[in-house]
Design an enzyme around this catalytic site. Structure first.
Site, PDB file in Angstrom:
ATOM      1  CB  SER A 184      -0.690   0.085   1.137  1.00 35.82           C
ATOM      2  OG  SER A 184      -0.289  -0.269   2.422  1.00 35.82           O
ATOM      3  CG  HIS A 203      -4.010  -0.702  -2.081  1.00 38.17           C
ATOM      4  ND1 HIS A 203      -4.463   0.495  -2.137  1.00 38.17           N
ATOM      5  CD2 HIS A 203      -3.750  -1.140  -0.875  1.00 38.17           C
ATOM      6  CE1 HIS A 203      -4.383   0.792  -0.933  1.00 38.17           C
ATOM      7  NE2 HIS A 203      -3.853  -0.276   0.037  1.00 38.17           N
ATOM      8  CE  LYS A 233      -7.403   0.038   0.780  1.00 41.41           C
ATOM      9  NZ  LYS A 233      -7.592   1.270   1.547  1.00 41.41           N
TER      10      LYS A 233
HETATM   11  C1  LIG Z   1      -3.573  -3.134   2.191  1.00 39.31           C
HETATM   12  C2  LIG Z   1      -4.755  -2.601   2.934  1.00 39.31           C
HETATM   13  N1  LIG Z   1      -5.525  -3.830   3.754  1.00 39.31           N
HETATM   14  C3  LIG Z   1      -6.425  -3.319   4.302  1.00 39.31           C
HETATM   15  C4  LIG Z   1      -6.936  -1.999   4.495  1.00 39.31           C
HETATM   16  C5  LIG Z   1      -8.070  -1.561   5.429  1.00 39.31           C
HETATM   17  O1  LIG Z   1      -9.172  -1.497   4.698  1.00 39.31           O
HETATM   18  P1  LIG Z   1     -10.343  -0.757   5.510  1.00 39.31           P
HETATM   19  O2  LIG Z   1     -10.140   0.778   5.062  1.00 39.31           O
HETATM   20  O3  LIG Z   1     -11.613  -1.144   4.556  1.00 39.31           O
HETATM   21  O4  LIG Z   1     -10.388  -0.818   6.637  1.00 39.31           O
HETATM   22  C6  LIG Z   1      -6.193  -0.993   3.793  1.00 39.31           C
HETATM   23  C7  LIG Z   1      -6.315   0.473   3.948  1.00 39.31           C
HETATM   24  O5  LIG Z   1      -7.208   1.011   4.346  1.00 39.31           O
HETATM   25  C8  LIG Z   1      -5.139  -1.355   3.209  1.00 39.31           C
HETATM   26  O6  LIG Z   1      -4.308  -0.454   2.555  1.00 39.31           O
END
Ligand SMILES: Cc1ncc(COP(=O)(O)O)c(C=O)c1O
Length: 391
Positions: A176, A204, A236
Protein backbone atom coordinates in the site's frame (compact mmCIF):
# COMPACT_ATOMS: atom_id res chain seq x y z
CA UNK A 1 -0.30 9.29 38.70
CA UNK A 2 -1.63 10.71 35.46
CA UNK A 3 -1.32 10.22 31.75
CA UNK A 4 1.15 12.74 30.35
CA UNK A 5 -0.55 13.13 26.99
CA UNK A 6 0.75 16.64 26.43
CA UNK A 7 4.39 15.49 26.37
CA UNK A 8 3.56 12.64 24.03
CA UNK A 9 1.88 15.01 21.63
CA UNK A 10 4.72 17.54 21.90
CA UNK A 11 7.28 14.83 21.09
CA UNK A 12 5.25 13.83 18.07
CA UNK A 13 5.30 17.41 16.81
CA UNK A 14 9.02 17.79 17.44
CA UNK A 15 9.67 14.70 15.28
CA UNK A 16 7.61 16.13 12.38
CA UNK A 17 5.25 13.20 12.81
CA UNK A 18 2.16 15.01 13.99
CA UNK A 19 -0.90 14.02 11.98
CA UNK A 20 -3.69 16.33 10.93
CA UNK A 21 -6.89 15.50 9.13
CA UNK A 22 -7.56 17.52 5.99
CA UNK A 23 -11.26 18.40 5.97
CA UNK A 24 -12.85 17.26 2.72
CA UNK A 25 -15.81 19.44 1.84
CA UNK A 26 -16.75 17.91 -1.51
CA UNK A 27 -17.40 14.46 -2.96
CA UNK A 28 -14.38 12.27 -3.67
CA UNK A 29 -12.85 12.98 -7.09
CA UNK A 30 -9.83 14.62 -8.74
CA UNK A 31 -11.13 18.12 -7.97
CA UNK A 32 -11.93 18.47 -4.31
CA UNK A 33 -12.45 21.18 -1.73
CA UNK A 34 -10.19 20.68 1.26
CA UNK A 35 -10.00 23.00 4.25
CA UNK A 36 -12.08 25.47 2.28
CA UNK A 37 -9.80 25.48 -0.78
CA UNK A 38 -10.28 23.91 -4.23
CA UNK A 39 -7.45 21.47 -4.91
CA UNK A 40 -6.47 18.90 -7.51
CA UNK A 41 -6.02 15.71 -5.50
CA UNK A 42 -3.65 12.81 -6.10
CA UNK A 43 -4.10 10.94 -2.85
CA UNK A 44 -7.32 8.95 -2.78
CA UNK A 45 -7.62 5.20 -3.34
CA UNK A 46 -10.61 5.67 -5.64
CA UNK A 47 -8.53 4.14 -8.44
CA UNK A 48 -11.33 3.62 -10.94
CA UNK A 49 -13.26 6.80 -10.17
CA UNK A 50 -16.33 4.95 -8.89
CA UNK A 51 -16.75 6.58 -5.46
CA UNK A 52 -18.93 9.35 -6.86
CA UNK A 53 -20.28 7.57 -9.94
CA UNK A 54 -23.94 8.54 -10.56
CA UNK A 55 -25.05 4.92 -11.04
CA UNK A 56 -23.39 3.84 -7.81
CA UNK A 57 -25.01 6.76 -5.97
CA UNK A 58 -28.38 5.81 -7.46
CA UNK A 59 -27.96 2.19 -6.40
CA UNK A 60 -27.28 3.37 -2.85
CA UNK A 61 -30.37 5.59 -2.89
CA UNK A 62 -32.62 2.85 -4.24
CA UNK A 63 -31.09 0.41 -1.76
CA UNK A 64 -31.87 2.71 1.17
CA UNK A 65 -35.44 3.17 -0.04
CA UNK A 66 -35.95 -0.57 -0.29
CA UNK A 67 -33.91 -1.86 2.66
CA UNK A 68 -33.71 1.07 5.06
CA UNK A 69 -30.48 2.43 6.44
CA UNK A 70 -29.08 0.45 9.34
CA UNK A 71 -27.92 -3.17 9.17
CA UNK A 72 -29.80 -3.54 12.45
CA UNK A 73 -27.96 -6.50 13.94
CA UNK A 74 -25.02 -8.79 13.42
CA UNK A 75 -25.09 -11.26 10.51
CA UNK A 76 -25.75 -14.19 12.83
CA UNK A 77 -28.74 -12.56 14.50
CA UNK A 78 -30.90 -10.79 11.90
CA UNK A 79 -28.50 -8.44 10.10
CA UNK A 80 -27.69 -10.66 7.09
CA UNK A 81 -29.99 -9.31 4.42
CA UNK A 82 -30.68 -10.16 0.79
CA UNK A 83 -28.32 -7.47 -0.66
CA UNK A 84 -25.45 -8.74 1.54
CA UNK A 85 -26.10 -12.26 0.35
CA UNK A 86 -26.38 -11.25 -3.31
CA UNK A 87 -23.10 -9.34 -3.05
CA UNK A 88 -21.35 -12.34 -1.50
CA UNK A 89 -22.55 -14.50 -4.39
CA UNK A 90 -21.42 -11.90 -6.94
CA UNK A 91 -17.99 -11.61 -5.29
CA UNK A 92 -17.60 -15.39 -5.26
CA UNK A 93 -18.39 -15.47 -8.99
CA UNK A 94 -16.07 -12.52 -9.65
CA UNK A 95 -13.14 -14.17 -7.87
CA UNK A 96 -13.97 -17.62 -9.27
CA UNK A 97 -14.10 -19.07 -5.75
CA UNK A 98 -16.75 -21.22 -4.12
CA UNK A 99 -17.72 -18.57 -1.58
CA UNK A 100 -17.10 -15.05 -0.32
CA UNK A 101 -17.90 -13.44 3.03
CA UNK A 102 -18.67 -9.75 3.45
CA UNK A 103 -17.12 -7.59 6.21
CA UNK A 104 -17.68 -3.99 7.25
CA UNK A 105 -14.03 -2.97 6.81
CA UNK A 106 -10.80 -4.38 5.47
CA UNK A 107 -9.21 -3.99 8.86
CA UNK A 108 -11.82 -6.31 10.33
CA UNK A 109 -11.61 -8.82 7.48
CA UNK A 110 -7.88 -9.14 8.08
CA UNK A 111 -8.23 -9.48 11.85
CA UNK A 112 -10.98 -12.02 11.31
CA UNK A 113 -9.19 -14.23 8.81
CA UNK A 114 -5.86 -14.43 10.61
CA UNK A 115 -7.23 -14.90 14.12
CA UNK A 116 -9.72 -17.54 13.00
CA UNK A 117 -7.05 -19.56 11.23
CA UNK A 118 -4.06 -19.52 13.58
CA UNK A 119 -3.61 -19.33 17.34
CA UNK A 120 -1.32 -20.56 20.07
CA UNK A 121 0.92 -23.35 18.83
CA UNK A 122 0.72 -22.12 15.21
CA UNK A 123 2.87 -19.78 13.14
CA UNK A 124 2.10 -16.66 11.14
CA UNK A 125 4.74 -15.29 8.76
CA UNK A 126 4.30 -11.84 7.29
CA UNK A 127 6.10 -9.59 4.85
CA UNK A 128 7.71 -6.85 6.90
CA UNK A 129 5.98 -4.15 4.83
CA UNK A 130 2.49 -5.59 5.26
CA UNK A 131 -0.39 -3.27 6.05
CA UNK A 132 -0.85 -2.45 9.74
CA UNK A 133 -4.10 -4.42 9.91
CA UNK A 134 -2.29 -7.62 8.88
CA UNK A 135 0.52 -7.05 11.35
CA UNK A 136 -1.98 -6.33 14.13
CA UNK A 137 -3.89 -9.47 13.19
CA UNK A 138 -0.73 -11.57 13.44
CA UNK A 139 0.08 -10.21 16.88
CA UNK A 140 -3.49 -10.60 18.10
CA UNK A 141 -3.72 -14.20 16.91
CA UNK A 142 -1.38 -15.49 19.63
CA UNK A 143 0.47 -17.57 17.04
CA UNK A 144 4.26 -17.35 16.75
CA UNK A 145 4.75 -14.25 14.68
CA UNK A 146 7.68 -13.45 12.46
CA UNK A 147 8.27 -10.99 9.63
CA UNK A 148 10.27 -11.98 6.57
CA UNK A 149 12.26 -9.56 4.40
CA UNK A 150 10.15 -7.66 1.93
CA UNK A 151 9.05 -9.85 -0.96
CA UNK A 152 11.90 -12.28 -0.32
CA UNK A 153 11.07 -15.99 -0.81
CA UNK A 154 14.47 -17.05 0.61
CA UNK A 155 13.82 -15.13 3.82
CA UNK A 156 10.36 -16.70 3.95
CA UNK A 157 11.83 -20.19 3.41
CA UNK A 158 14.26 -19.71 6.32
CA UNK A 159 11.35 -18.88 8.62
CA UNK A 160 9.19 -21.70 7.27
CA UNK A 161 11.94 -24.13 8.30
CA UNK A 162 11.40 -23.14 11.92
CA UNK A 163 7.61 -22.90 11.81
CA UNK A 164 5.41 -24.95 14.13
CA UNK A 165 1.73 -25.93 13.89
CA UNK A 166 -0.52 -24.63 11.17
CA UNK A 167 1.41 -21.99 9.27
CA UNK A 168 -0.11 -19.00 7.53
CA UNK A 169 1.96 -16.84 5.18
CA UNK A 170 0.40 -13.40 4.87
CA UNK A 171 1.17 -10.70 2.33
CA UNK A 172 -0.27 -7.57 0.77
CA UNK A 173 -0.95 -8.19 -2.94
CA UNK A 174 -0.02 -4.62 -3.88
CA UNK A 175 2.00 -2.98 -1.12
CA UNK A 176 0.00 0.00 0.00
CA UNK A 177 2.84 2.46 0.60
CA UNK A 178 5.20 1.28 -2.18
CA UNK A 179 2.85 0.20 -4.93
CA UNK A 180 4.93 -2.85 -5.85
CA UNK A 181 3.47 -6.34 -6.35
CA UNK A 182 4.05 -9.31 -4.09
CA UNK A 183 6.08 -11.94 -5.93
CA UNK A 184 3.21 -14.36 -5.48
CA UNK A 185 4.35 -17.13 -7.83
CA UNK A 186 7.59 -17.53 -5.85
CA UNK A 187 6.07 -16.93 -2.40
CA UNK A 188 3.23 -19.40 -3.03
CA UNK A 189 5.62 -22.07 -4.30
CA UNK A 190 7.82 -21.62 -1.23
CA UNK A 191 4.86 -21.82 1.13
CA UNK A 192 3.44 -24.84 -0.63
CA UNK A 193 6.69 -26.81 -0.27
CA UNK A 194 6.25 -26.59 3.50
CA UNK A 195 2.50 -27.16 3.55
CA UNK A 196 1.79 -23.57 4.62
CA UNK A 197 -1.27 -21.61 3.54
CA UNK A 198 -1.02 -18.24 1.81
CA UNK A 199 -3.32 -15.33 2.58
CA UNK A 200 -3.23 -12.31 0.26
CA UNK A 201 -4.76 -8.95 1.11
CA UNK A 202 -5.34 -7.46 -2.33
CA UNK A 203 -6.92 -4.21 -1.14
CA UNK A 204 -5.10 -2.22 -3.83
CA UNK A 205 -5.02 -4.82 -6.59
CA UNK A 206 -8.72 -5.50 -7.16
CA UNK A 207 -9.85 -3.10 -9.85
CA UNK A 208 -6.55 -1.89 -11.32
CA UNK A 209 -4.88 -5.30 -11.83
CA UNK A 210 -5.88 -8.27 -13.98
CA UNK A 211 -7.63 -8.34 -17.36
CA UNK A 212 -11.06 -8.05 -15.70
CA UNK A 213 -9.98 -6.24 -12.54
CA UNK A 214 -9.63 -9.48 -10.60
CA UNK A 215 -6.46 -8.28 -8.92
CA UNK A 216 -3.10 -9.86 -8.37
CA UNK A 217 -4.28 -13.47 -8.53
CA UNK A 218 -5.78 -12.83 -11.95
CA UNK A 219 -2.63 -10.95 -12.95
CA UNK A 220 -0.46 -13.99 -12.12
CA UNK A 221 -3.06 -16.64 -13.02
CA UNK A 222 -3.13 -18.13 -9.51
CA UNK A 223 -5.96 -20.18 -8.04
CA UNK A 224 -7.40 -21.45 -4.79
CA UNK A 225 -4.60 -23.94 -4.23
CA UNK A 226 -1.97 -21.21 -4.45
CA UNK A 227 -3.85 -18.61 -2.40
CA UNK A 228 -6.47 -20.30 -0.22
CA UNK A 229 -7.34 -17.04 1.58
CA UNK A 230 -8.00 -14.00 -0.62
CA UNK A 231 -9.04 -10.65 0.87
CA UNK A 232 -10.36 -7.67 -1.07
CA UNK A 233 -11.53 -4.31 0.22
CA UNK A 234 -14.42 -2.34 -1.20
CA UNK A 235 -13.48 1.18 -0.10
CA UNK A 236 -10.77 1.61 -2.71
CA UNK A 237 -11.27 0.75 -6.41
CA UNK A 238 -14.85 -0.39 -5.76
CA UNK A 239 -15.57 3.11 -4.46
CA UNK A 240 -17.90 2.02 -1.66
CA UNK A 241 -17.10 0.47 1.75
CA UNK A 242 -16.44 -2.90 3.34
CA UNK A 243 -14.34 -5.90 2.44
CA UNK A 244 -14.56 -9.59 1.64
CA UNK A 245 -12.72 -12.84 2.11
CA UNK A 246 -13.02 -15.32 -0.76
CA UNK A 247 -12.13 -18.98 -0.55
CA UNK A 248 -13.43 -22.49 -0.10
CA UNK A 249 -16.76 -23.45 1.41
CA UNK A 250 -14.92 -24.69 4.52
CA UNK A 251 -12.91 -21.52 4.90
CA UNK A 252 -15.99 -19.30 4.82
CA UNK A 253 -17.92 -21.56 7.22
CA UNK A 254 -14.91 -21.47 9.56
CA UNK A 255 -14.95 -17.68 9.53
CA UNK A 256 -18.69 -17.56 10.18
CA UNK A 257 -18.27 -19.92 13.15
CA UNK A 258 -15.06 -18.62 14.71
CA UNK A 259 -14.06 -15.15 13.48
CA UNK A 260 -14.85 -12.72 16.28
CA UNK A 261 -14.61 -9.55 14.11
CA UNK A 262 -17.29 -11.15 11.92
CA UNK A 263 -19.56 -12.37 14.66
CA UNK A 264 -19.56 -9.49 17.12
CA UNK A 265 -20.42 -6.54 14.94
CA UNK A 266 -23.40 -5.05 13.13
CA UNK A 267 -23.63 -5.80 9.42
CA UNK A 268 -22.88 -2.96 7.03
CA UNK A 269 -25.91 -0.99 5.80
CA UNK A 270 -27.55 -3.15 3.10
CA UNK A 271 -27.77 -0.16 0.75
CA UNK A 272 -23.96 -0.11 0.70
CA UNK A 273 -24.06 -3.68 -0.58
CA UNK A 274 -26.51 -2.52 -3.29
CA UNK A 275 -24.04 0.22 -4.27
CA UNK A 276 -21.17 -2.28 -4.37
CA UNK A 277 -23.16 -4.62 -6.63
CA UNK A 278 -23.37 -1.74 -9.09
CA UNK A 279 -19.70 -0.77 -8.76
CA UNK A 280 -18.67 -4.41 -9.22
CA UNK A 281 -20.63 -4.44 -12.48
CA UNK A 282 -18.88 -1.23 -13.64
CA UNK A 283 -15.48 -2.53 -12.55
CA UNK A 284 -15.99 -5.69 -14.61
CA UNK A 285 -17.55 -4.23 -17.70
CA UNK A 286 -15.89 -0.82 -18.15
CA UNK A 287 -12.42 -1.98 -19.12
CA UNK A 288 -11.65 1.51 -20.47
CA UNK A 289 -11.15 2.66 -16.87
CA UNK A 290 -8.20 0.31 -16.41
CA UNK A 291 -6.81 1.14 -19.85
CA UNK A 292 -6.96 4.91 -19.20
CA UNK A 293 -5.45 4.44 -15.73
CA UNK A 294 -2.55 2.44 -17.19
CA UNK A 295 -1.86 5.21 -19.69
CA UNK A 296 -1.78 7.76 -16.85
CA UNK A 297 0.58 5.55 -14.85
CA UNK A 298 2.96 5.22 -17.81
CA UNK A 299 2.88 8.98 -18.49
CA UNK A 300 3.45 9.85 -14.82
CA UNK A 301 6.40 7.48 -14.52
CA UNK A 302 8.04 8.77 -17.68
CA UNK A 303 7.52 12.40 -16.62
CA UNK A 304 8.76 11.88 -13.05
CA UNK A 305 11.84 10.02 -14.31
CA UNK A 306 12.61 12.93 -16.67
CA UNK A 307 12.46 15.26 -13.67
CA UNK A 308 14.96 13.04 -11.86
CA UNK A 309 12.50 12.17 -9.08
CA UNK A 310 12.97 8.87 -7.24
CA UNK A 311 10.20 6.53 -8.32
CA UNK A 312 9.56 3.17 -6.70
CA UNK A 313 9.21 -0.15 -8.51
CA UNK A 314 5.47 0.15 -9.01
CA UNK A 315 3.28 -0.76 -11.99
CA UNK A 316 0.14 0.26 -10.06
CA UNK A 317 -1.78 3.51 -9.44
CA UNK A 318 0.25 3.91 -6.23
CA UNK A 319 3.28 5.92 -7.43
CA UNK A 320 5.25 7.05 -4.39
CA UNK A 321 8.13 9.48 -4.80
CA UNK A 322 10.83 8.70 -2.28
CA UNK A 323 11.91 11.82 -0.39
CA UNK A 324 13.78 10.60 2.71
CA UNK A 325 13.32 12.86 5.72
CA UNK A 326 9.90 13.60 7.18
CA UNK A 327 10.38 17.39 7.32
CA UNK A 328 11.41 17.48 3.67
CA UNK A 329 8.43 15.35 2.60
CA UNK A 330 6.09 17.65 4.52
CA UNK A 331 7.64 20.72 2.93
CA UNK A 332 7.33 19.21 -0.55
CA UNK A 333 3.67 18.45 0.10
CA UNK A 334 3.12 21.99 1.44
CA UNK A 335 4.68 23.57 -1.65
CA UNK A 336 2.44 21.48 -3.90
CA UNK A 337 -0.57 22.55 -1.90
CA UNK A 338 0.39 26.20 -2.37
CA UNK A 339 0.11 25.48 -6.09
CA UNK A 340 -3.33 23.92 -5.69
CA UNK A 341 -2.28 20.24 -5.62
CA UNK A 342 -2.95 17.77 -2.84
CA UNK A 343 -0.45 14.90 -2.45
CA UNK A 344 -0.04 13.21 0.91
CA UNK A 345 3.33 12.99 2.64
CA UNK A 346 3.68 9.56 4.25
CA UNK A 347 6.03 9.40 7.22
CA UNK A 348 7.20 6.90 9.81
CA UNK A 349 5.84 4.90 11.52
CA UNK A 350 3.60 4.20 8.50
CA UNK A 351 6.81 3.70 6.47
CA UNK A 352 10.35 2.83 7.68
CA UNK A 353 12.50 5.63 9.11
CA UNK A 354 14.29 7.69 6.45
CA UNK A 355 11.85 6.68 3.70
CA UNK A 356 9.24 9.42 3.96
CA UNK A 357 7.57 9.85 0.62
CA UNK A 358 4.98 11.65 -1.40
CA UNK A 359 2.35 9.05 -2.06
CA UNK A 360 0.96 10.00 -5.45
CA UNK A 361 -2.07 7.97 -6.40
CA UNK A 362 -3.69 8.07 -9.81
CA UNK A 363 -7.29 7.42 -10.72
CA UNK A 364 -9.18 6.68 -13.92
CA UNK A 365 -11.08 9.87 -13.08
CA UNK A 366 -7.93 11.96 -13.67
CA UNK A 367 -7.40 13.45 -17.12
CA UNK A 368 -4.09 13.50 -18.96
CA UNK A 369 -4.01 17.28 -18.52
CA UNK A 370 -4.28 16.90 -14.75
CA UNK A 371 -1.31 14.53 -14.69
CA UNK A 372 0.68 17.06 -16.76
CA UNK A 373 -0.23 19.72 -14.20
CA UNK A 374 1.08 17.50 -11.43
CA UNK A 375 4.36 16.92 -13.24
CA UNK A 376 4.90 20.63 -13.84
CA UNK A 377 4.20 21.40 -10.17
CA UNK A 378 6.52 18.60 -8.98
CA UNK A 379 9.33 20.07 -11.06
CA UNK A 380 8.74 23.58 -9.71
CA UNK A 381 8.50 22.50 -6.07
CA UNK A 382 11.55 20.31 -6.21
CA UNK A 383 13.60 23.25 -7.46
CA UNK A 384 12.47 25.24 -4.42
CA UNK A 385 13.38 22.60 -1.82
CA UNK A 386 16.61 22.98 0.13
CA UNK A 387 19.14 20.20 -0.55
CA UNK A 388 18.50 17.01 1.44
CA UNK A 389 19.81 17.51 4.96
CA UNK A 390 17.35 15.87 7.29
CA UNK A 391 17.02 12.24 6.14
C1 LIG B 1 -3.50 -3.21 2.22
C2 LIG B 1 -4.67 -2.74 3.04
N1 LIG B 1 -5.42 -3.65 3.70
C3 LIG B 1 -6.46 -3.29 4.44
C4 LIG B 1 -6.83 -1.98 4.56
C5 LIG B 1 -7.99 -1.64 5.43
O1 LIG B 1 -9.16 -1.58 4.68
P1 LIG B 1 -10.37 -0.72 5.20
O2 LIG B 1 -10.08 0.70 4.90
O3 LIG B 1 -11.56 -1.24 4.47
O4 LIG B 1 -10.46 -0.96 6.69
C6 LIG B 1 -6.09 -1.00 3.88
C7 LIG B 1 -6.41 0.45 3.93
O5 LIG B 1 -7.35 0.99 4.32
C8 LIG B 1 -4.99 -1.39 3.10
O6 LIG B 1 -4.25 -0.47 2.45
Amino acid sequence: MSFDLASRLAARRAEHLYRQRPLLDSPQGPEVVVDGRPLLAFCSNDYLGLASHPEVIRALQLGAEKWGVGGGASHLVIGHSTPHHALEEALAAFTGRPRALLFSTGYMANLAAVTALVGQGDTVLEDRLNHASLLDAGLLSGARFSRYLHNDPASLAARLDKAVGNTLVVTDGVFSMDGDLADLPALCATAREQGAWVMVDDAHGFGPLGASGGGIVEHFGLGLDDVPVLVGTLGKAFGTAGAFVAGSEELIETLIQFARPYIYTTSQPPAVACATLKSLELLRTEGWRRAHLNRLIARFRAGAAELGLTLMDSPTPIQPLLIGGSARAMEFSRLLRERGLLVGAIRPPTVPAGTARLRVTLSAAHSEEQVERLLVALGECRALLAPEDDA
